[in-house]
Design a protein around this motif. Structure first.
Motif: not given
Ligand code: GSH
Length: 205
Positions: A112, A117, A121-122
């Motif tokens: 993710q 992502l 957002k990481r």
């Protein structure tokens, strides 16, 4: 057709498609696309109230949870994935639950936060924690695979399919497996199986 598999191939559905390709049983594939929200539509929620894929319908039986589906398919259809004893069945369940609890939180965190992502957002802290966290389960696997070719002994089974389908995420995110050579060799053996090659072709389409 008696067996239907719901879920896009480029998802956790791939491990169920891998299992049915290993078993060589006929099935219908309905590529419900979770990225387009199709797994949240009423028709799909009536099969899986979680709104997730994969789901199977085998006659009247509806099942979700990819690893449980594979254990069911191996038990029902046997074939190349057959477990030879109640003890091996117990071990296959143990390994599957182990993969879900000990490996997936880290491998999914890496996936993710390095690939899936949007970049804003990481979280690098999650990536670092996952890189560290996955070392302990990799050490466990390395120890076991130092004693036998596969998780339950000398033959590939549903335990290898289930566990390698999660551990292979590490290869996808380019996690360096040099410190775990047995794991790397076992992963390559599992993913080079002809049934898995068929699934890769389905994912590519
Ligand atoms: N533990 C479940 C996880 C299922 C899952 O999260 N699937 C994802 C696709 S890989 C999904 O359906 N996501 C869509 C959503 O949650 O809306 C399994 O192994 O089957």
């Amino acid at each position: 057709m008696a067996l239907t598999i719901y879920g896009a191939a480029a998802s956790r559905t791939s491990r169920v498609l891998w299992a049915v390709e290993e078993l060589g049983i006929p099935y219908e594939h309905v590529p419900v696309n979770h990225r387009l929200g199709e797994s949240r539509k009423p028709e799909h929620l009536s099969l899986n109230p979680n709104g997730h894929i994969p789901v199977i319908k085998d006659g009247e039986v509806v099942l979700w949870e990819s690893l449980a589906i594979n254990l069911y398919l191996a038990k029902k259809y046997g074939g190349a994935l057959a477990l030879k004893s109640v003890e091996d069945e117990g071990r296959a369940i143990m390994w599957s639950m182990w993969a879900l609890t000990e490996v997936e939180p880290h491998s999914n965190g890496l996936l993710q936060h390095t690939m899936m992502l949007p970049e804003d957002k990481r979280q690098p802290a999650i990536v670092s924690a996952a890189k560290e966290g996955v070392k302990a389960p990799l050490n466990v696997l390395e120890g076991v695979l130092g004693k036998s070719d596969y998780l339950l002994g000398s033959a590939f089974s549903v335990a290898d399919l289930n566990v390698s389908s999660l551990v292979s995420t590490l290869t996808r995110v380019q996690y360096d497996l040099a410190a775990w050579p047995k794991v790397a060799a076992w992963l390559a053996k599992c993913s080079n199986r002809p049934a898995m090659a068929k699934v890769r072709a389905m994912v590519a389409h």
